[in-house]
Design a protein around this motif. Structure first.
Motif, mmCIF file in Angstrom:
data_model
loop_
_atom_site.group_PDB
_atom_site.id
_atom_site.type_symbol
_atom_site.label_atom_id
_atom_site.label_comp_id
_atom_site.label_asym_id
_atom_site.label_seq_id
_atom_site.Cartn_x
_atom_site.Cartn_y
_atom_site.Cartn_z
ATOM 1 N N THR A 76 -64.154 -30.648 3.861
ATOM 2 C CA THR A 76 -64.285 -32.091 3.994
ATOM 3 C C THR A 76 -62.937 -32.789 3.882
ATOM 4 O OG1 THR A 76 -65.491 -34.008 3.134
ATOM 5 C CG2 THR A 76 -64.662 -32.430 1.526
ATOM 6 N N TYR A 77 -62.848 -33.934 4.537
ATOM 7 C CA TYR A 77 -61.644 -34.757 4.443
ATOM 8 C C TYR A 77 -61.444 -35.186 2.989
ATOM 9 C CZ TYR A 77 -58.528 -38.780 5.162
ATOM 10 O OH TYR A 77 -57.481 -39.674 5.111
ATOM 11 N N THR A 78 -60.232 -34.974 2.488
ATOM 12 C CA THR A 78 -59.912 -35.312 1.102
ATOM 13 C C THR A 78 -58.773 -36.333 1.078
ATOM 14 O OG1 THR A 78 -60.516 -33.059 0.436
ATOM 15 C CG2 THR A 78 -59.251 -34.363 -1.147
ATOM 16 N N PRO A 79 -59.052 -37.567 0.659
ATOM 17 C CA PRO A 79 -58.001 -38.597 0.676
ATOM 18 C C PRO A 79 -56.723 -38.177 -0.041
ATOM 19 C CG PRO A 79 -60.132 -39.608 0.266
ATOM 20 C CD PRO A 79 -60.351 -38.119 0.232
ATOM 21 N N LYS A 80 -56.844 -37.454 -1.154
ATOM 22 C CA LYS A 80 -55.659 -37.048 -1.910
ATOM 23 C C LYS A 80 -54.802 -36.038 -1.145
ATOM 24 C CE LYS A 80 -57.571 -37.868 -6.532
ATOM 25 N NZ LYS A 80 -57.952 -37.245 -7.830
ATOM 26 N N LEU A 81 -55.439 -35.327 -0.217
ATOM 27 C CA LEU A 81 -54.712 -34.336 0.588
ATOM 28 C C LEU A 81 -54.599 -34.787 2.038
ATOM 29 C CD1 LEU A 81 -56.300 -31.050 -0.827
ATOM 30 C CD2 LEU A 81 -54.114 -32.079 -1.457
ATOM 31 N N LYS A 82 -54.604 -36.083 2.240
ATOM 32 C CA LYS A 82 -54.571 -36.646 3.591
ATOM 33 C C LYS A 82 -53.405 -36.100 4.409
ATOM 34 C CE LYS A 82 -54.121 -41.122 5.933
ATOM 35 N NZ LYS A 82 -53.999 -42.598 5.744
ATOM 36 N N PHE A 83 -52.280 -35.911 3.782
ATOM 37 C CA PHE A 83 -51.085 -35.452 4.494
ATOM 38 C C PHE A 83 -51.230 -34.017 5.010
ATOM 39 C CE2 PHE A 83 -50.639 -34.147 0.146
ATOM 40 C CZ PHE A 83 -49.914 -32.961 0.156
ATOM 41 N N LEU A 84 -52.228 -33.286 4.485
ATOM 42 C CA LEU A 84 -52.434 -31.900 4.919
ATOM 43 C C LEU A 84 -53.502 -31.773 6.003
ATOM 44 C CD1 LEU A 84 -52.349 -30.002 1.492
ATOM 45 C CD2 LEU A 84 -50.582 -30.040 3.263
ATOM 46 N N GLU A 85 -54.184 -32.869 6.321
ATOM 47 C CA GLU A 85 -55.270 -32.796 7.308
ATOM 48 C C GLU A 85 -54.821 -32.215 8.652
ATOM 49 O OE1 GLU A 85 -58.745 -33.502 6.947
ATOM 50 O OE2 GLU A 85 -58.019 -33.224 4.901
ATOM 51 N N PRO A 86 -53.669 -32.617 9.197
ATOM 52 C CA PRO A 86 -53.244 -32.025 10.475
ATOM 53 C C PRO A 86 -53.082 -30.507 10.406
ATOM 54 C CG PRO A 86 -51.989 -34.014 10.031
ATOM 55 C CD PRO A 86 -52.750 -33.697 8.768
ATOM 56 N N LEU A 87 -52.624 -30.000 9.256
ATOM 57 C CA LEU A 87 -52.474 -28.552 9.101
ATOM 58 C C LEU A 87 -53.833 -27.867 9.097
ATOM 59 C CD1 LEU A 87 -49.688 -28.234 6.368
ATOM 60 C CD2 LEU A 87 -49.468 -27.901 8.832
ATOM 61 N N LYS A 88 -54.814 -28.485 8.445
ATOM 62 C CA LYS A 88 -56.158 -27.904 8.388
ATOM 63 C C LYS A 88 -56.759 -27.783 9.792
ATOM 64 C CE LYS A 88 -59.678 -30.453 7.142
ATOM 65 N NZ LYS A 88 -60.504 -31.315 6.261
ATOM 66 N N VAL A 89 -56.651 -28.849 10.571
ATOM 67 C CA VAL A 89 -57.198 -28.835 11.927
ATOM 68 C C VAL A 89 -56.415 -27.861 12.809
ATOM 69 C CG1 VAL A 89 -57.643 -30.238 13.972
ATOM 70 C CG2 VAL A 89 -58.100 -31.176 11.703
ATOM 71 N N ARG A 90 -55.104 -27.849 12.652
ATOM 72 C CA ARG A 90 -54.267 -26.936 13.434
ATOM 73 C C ARG A 90 -54.624 -25.482 13.134
ATOM 74 N NH1 ARG A 90 -49.165 -24.545 12.328
ATOM 75 N NH2 ARG A 90 -47.946 -24.083 14.212
ATOM 76 N N ARG A 91 -54.886 -25.174 11.875
ATOM 77 C CA ARG A 91 -55.260 -23.810 11.471
ATOM 78 C C ARG A 91 -56.526 -23.376 12.200
ATOM 79 N NH1 ARG A 91 -55.643 -19.004 9.837
ATOM 80 N NH2 ARG A 91 -56.232 -18.364 7.749
ATOM 81 N N ILE A 92 -57.509 -24.240 12.283
ATOM 82 C CA ILE A 92 -58.761 -23.926 12.968
ATOM 83 C C ILE A 92 -58.536 -23.777 14.465
ATOM 84 C CG2 ILE A 92 -61.024 -24.889 13.599
ATOM 85 C CD1 ILE A 92 -61.083 -26.115 10.746
ATOM 86 N N LYS A 93 -57.786 -24.693 15.044
ATOM 87 C CA LYS A 93 -57.555 -24.660 16.489
ATOM 88 C C LYS A 93 -56.794 -23.398 16.906
ATOM 89 C CE LYS A 93 -56.181 -28.744 18.099
ATOM 90 N NZ LYS A 93 -55.569 -30.101 18.103
ATOM 91 N N LYS A 94 -55.843 -22.974 16.086
ATOM 92 C CA LYS A 94 -55.083 -21.754 16.407
ATOM 93 C C LYS A 94 -55.989 -20.523 16.352
ATOM 94 C CE LYS A 94 -50.887 -20.916 15.276
ATOM 95 N NZ LYS A 94 -49.630 -20.646 14.547
ATOM 96 N N ALA A 95 -56.879 -20.480 15.368
ATOM 97 C CA ALA A 95 -57.789 -19.343 15.262
ATOM 98 C C ALA A 95 -58.780 -19.336 16.429
ATOM 99 C CB ALA A 95 -58.539 -19.387 13.927
ATOM 100 N N MET A 96 -59.262 -20.502 16.828
ATOM 101 C CA MET A 96 -60.133 -20.597 17.999
ATOM 102 C C MET A 96 -59.421 -20.086 19.248
ATOM 103 S SD MET A 96 -61.756 -24.400 17.349
ATOM 104 C CE MET A 96 -62.451 -24.526 19.000
ATOM 105 N N THR A 97 -58.160 -20.471 19.390
ATOM 106 C CA THR A 97 -57.377 -20.048 20.556
ATOM 107 C C THR A 97 -57.191 -18.537 20.556
ATOM 108 O OG1 THR A 97 -56.237 -22.174 20.581
ATOM 109 C CG2 THR A 97 -55.188 -20.364 21.775
ATOM 110 N N TYR A 98 -56.947 -17.971 19.379
ATOM 111 C CA TYR A 98 -56.822 -16.520 19.266
ATOM 112 C C TYR A 98 -58.121 -15.848 19.708
ATOM 113 C CZ TYR A 98 -55.951 -11.907 17.283
ATOM 114 O OH TYR A 98 -55.769 -10.552 17.121
#
Length: 335
Positions: A252-274
């Motif tokens: 889930t989106y976590t306001p305290k870790l907002k700055f890490l959200e792009p990394l979380k989505v990127r991690r998923i997208k890279k694994a999907m691409t693999y």
């Protein structure tokens, strides 16, 4: 076999957290589940993504009388009584209108009538297979109850998500539970990720060590364990109930870790691409109630993932399937 994209949702509302939180403790998330389900269906249809709603059997009931009629006589005898949901039935409302936290018949019908998605089971009572005191016979009665309450709606439950992921496909102690699933016509389940930090048997004393929790959290943002994708036709050879292991939970989106959200989505997208490039499966999951707070932010992340799916579908033939849909494909390769 081309790569496949699977999404399974643990659809449970309060029954999934009753042993940890009251309705008031988690009210915003629980109150918004109905709206979240509507948005999930709308967005997934827009991007041609199929969803598997793994649904707690209690939610199928029309009213309390209907629910009580389907309760099995052989109920779980957990040593820790707080894991038993049945005493809570005395205190819930009479129907979905009175109590939207413990019934969901209208949403189940909406998912069914959409015809793009699957309704699977999350057991009848959110059953914990690894808790002390319960038996395989009680699990059998639970799955039978789940099948029976779904049947009048024309829903044949063919896939299962074990609550709290309490299953280990490779442990002899868990095989009787899979045999029960096979007996009741269930053809697939969501297993744990292959990486060890996820695949620790629930009964191990170190299962909940903060060290592993920290590694799992870190793995959501950077690649600690790799893509966790699978050539499912290989791992499921000669197995009656197909294991479609998890690749990643969409945290889930976590306001305290907002700055890490792009990394979380990127991690998923890279694994999907693999997975798309290597003709493997990527299996994403979460709970609808996870999106009940910070809803727009969570759906923004999901839409970015769906857009990547569309691109991978066009470029590599990466295909979205329900759990049962993919299970049919796997079974056809076994012949």
């Amino acid at each position: 076999m081309n790569g496949h994209f699977v999404i399974s949702l643990d659809y449970e509302i309060h029954w999934g957290v009753f042993d940890k939180k009251t309705v008031d403790d988690y009210k915003e998330n629980l109150t918004n589940v109905s709206k979240v389900v509507d948005r999930l269906i709308e967005m997934s249809d827009k991007y041609n993504v199929k969803l598997t709603f793994s649904t707690v059997g209690f939610l199928f009931a029309k009213d309390k009388e209907d629910l009580l009629k389907h309760i099995p006589k052989n109920q779980p005898t957990y040593k820790l009584k707080e894991f038993n949901p049945y005493p809570l039935l005395e205190h819930i409302g009479n129907n979905e209108h009175d109590d939207p936290y413990h019934y969901a018949l209208s949403k189940i019908k909406e998912i069914r009538d959409n015809r793009n998605h699957e309704i699977g089971t999350h057991t009848f009572c959110h059953y914990y297979c690894h808790e002390d005191g319960q038996t395989v016979e009680q699990f059998d009665a639970d799955i039978n109850a789940a099948k029976q309450i779904a049947a009048p709606l024309g829903i044949d439950l063919k896939s299962i998500i074990f609550p709290r992921n309490m299953i280990d496909a490779d442990k002899a102690v868990d095989q009787p539970y899979l045999e029960v699933c096979q007996k009741h016509g269930i053809t697939s389940f969501r297993g744990k990720e292959k990486a060890y930090i996820y695949n620790i048997h629930t009964t191990k004393f170190y299962h909940s060590w903060y060290f592993f929790k920290l590694l799992r959290l870190l793995d959501s943002y950077i690649s600690v364990t790799g893509p966790n994708t699978y050539k499912v036709e290989q791992i499921n050879k000669n197995k009656a109930v197909n294991n479609l292991p998890s690749s990643r939970i969409l945290r889930t989106y976590t306001p305290k870790l907002k700055f890490l959200e792009p990394l979380k989505v990127r991690r998923i997208k890279k694994a999907m691409t693999y997975a798309a490039k290597h003709n493997e499966m990527f299996h994403l999951w979460w709970h609808p109630h996870n999106f009940g707070a910070q809803t727009d932010e969570n759906f923004n992340n999901l839409e970015a993932i769906f857009k990547t799916y569309q691109e991978l579908n066009k470029t590599y033939g990466f295909k979205s399937e329900t759990m049962t849909g993919l299970s049919h494909i796997i079974d056809s390769t076994k012949a």
